[in-house]
Design a protein around this motif. Structure first.
Motif, PDB file in Angstrom:
ATOM      1  N   ALA A  67       0.830  -1.209   0.000  1.00 11.70           N
ATOM      2  CA  ALA A  67       0.000   0.000   0.000  1.00 11.70           C
ATOM      3  C   ALA A  67       0.864   1.259   0.000  1.00 11.70           C
ATOM      4  O   ALA A  67       0.549   2.233  -0.696  1.00 11.70           O
ATOM      5  CB  ALA A  67      -0.936  -0.008   1.198  1.00 11.70           C
ATOM      6  N   ILE A  70       2.277   1.661  -3.568  1.00 14.97           N
ATOM      7  CA  ILE A  70       1.238   2.087  -4.511  1.00 14.97           C
ATOM      8  C   ILE A  70       0.828   3.526  -4.241  1.00 14.97           C
ATOM      9  O   ILE A  70       0.598   4.307  -5.169  1.00 14.97           O
ATOM     10  CB  ILE A  70       0.023   1.139  -4.429  1.00 14.97           C
ATOM     11  CG1 ILE A  70       0.402  -0.251  -4.936  1.00 14.97           C
ATOM     12  CG2 ILE A  70      -1.155   1.687  -5.242  1.00 14.97           C
ATOM     13  CD1 ILE A  70      -0.645  -1.317  -4.650  1.00 14.97           C
ATOM     14  N   GLN A  71       0.765   3.902  -2.952  1.00 12.46           N
ATOM     15  CA  GLN A  71       0.350   5.263  -2.615  1.00 12.46           C
ATOM     16  C   GLN A  71       1.352   6.311  -3.092  1.00 12.46           C
ATOM     17  O   GLN A  71       0.992   7.484  -3.262  1.00 12.46           O
ATOM     18  CB  GLN A  71       0.136   5.388  -1.106  1.00 12.46           C
ATOM     19  CG  GLN A  71      -0.633   6.653  -0.721  1.00 12.46           C
ATOM     20  CD  GLN A  71      -0.838   6.781   0.773  1.00 12.46           C
ATOM     21  OE1 GLN A  71       0.048   6.436   1.560  1.00 12.46           O
ATOM     22  NE2 GLN A  71      -1.992   7.272   1.183  1.00 12.46           N
ATOM     23  N   VAL A  80      -6.133   3.467  -3.580  1.00 10.41           N
ATOM     24  CA  VAL A  80      -5.160   2.421  -3.215  1.00 10.41           C
ATOM     25  C   VAL A  80      -5.915   1.166  -2.790  1.00 10.41           C
ATOM     26  O   VAL A  80      -5.593   0.051  -3.210  1.00 10.41           O
ATOM     27  CB  VAL A  80      -4.236   2.906  -2.081  1.00 10.41           C
ATOM     28  CG1 VAL A  80      -3.341   1.759  -1.600  1.00 10.41           C
ATOM     29  CG2 VAL A  80      -3.383   4.083  -2.537  1.00 10.41           C
TER      30      VAL A  80
END
Length: 220
Positions: A67, A70-71, A80
């Protein structure tokens, strides 16, 4: 009876995953907290009842790792979460991430690790569960550390003069500004089938959002 895994603090989890002291990086701390508020981390029912603070169960460390990475590219924590939960949306994001990362050595002065970029995109474009399989980190240094409160995409958009309308469209979309993405899409003149596909995606979402806003206005 096996003891309940009450996990570790968010700061302990980030240090374990990335070797970073969260207390020294306010921008990263705020972004990680936004992931927690939006329930990207999954808690079992017993832990929800018993936990006193926003801890991270050890079986959710891979989720948190992925996460955070991806963020860096998709600042909205709700999006996300959609990458984890919606296969079609995940594949749309892979296409956009590919356009932003491939064929570049750096992005806003943050060096990209080409082998890791390829590994990151390979796993993300597949069907592996992102709560079980770690993504490669394509960044030499996490953008959240370098840019502080500014998002990577905001930093890209600060270089508007050097952006094509296609790049601006993708950056605005990933940054959550659908109207600005739509405006850039209207100015775009490209025969690149990938960019045309992204333009269609932006147009669909913009129309859906506009219709929803019109409905709310009608009901008031």
């Amino acid at each position: 009876m096996a003891s309940l895994d009450k996990g570790m603090s968010v700061a302990q989890a980030i240090e374990k995953l990335f070797g970073i002291k969260l207390t020294k990086h306010e921008g990263l701390r705020n972004k990680v907290n936004s992931l927690m508020r939006n329930r990207v981390i999954v808690y079992n029912a017993q832990l929800i009842v018993e936990r006193k603070s926003r801890g991270v169960p050890r079986d959710q460390l891979t989720t948190l790792h992925n996460a955070v990475i991806i963020q860096a590219l998709l600042s909205d924590p709700k999006k996300v979460k959609r990458v984890f939960e919606e296969p079609n949306f995940r594949q749309e994001m892979v296409k956009l991430f590919s356009a932003l990362l491939l064929e570049r050595r750096s992005i806003v002065d943050i060096s990209l690790l080409k082998p890791e970029v390829l590994k990151f995109l390979e796993v993300l474009s597949g069907t592996a569960c992102l709560r079980e399989v770690k993504l490669a980190n394509p960044f030499e240094t996490l953008p959240q550390l370098v840019l502080g409160p500014m998002d990577l995409l905001q930093a890209i958009l600060a270089q508007t003069a050097s952006l094509s309308n296609g790049d601006a469209m993708m950056a605005h979309y990933l940054n959550g500004n659908l109207e600005a993405a739509w405006e850039s899409a209207q100015k775009m003149n490209s025969n690149d089938p990938r960019l045309q596909q992204y333009r269609d995606l932006v147009a669909r979402e913009y129309r859906a959002a506009k219709e929803f806003d019109d409905l709310l206005d009608f009901l008031q």
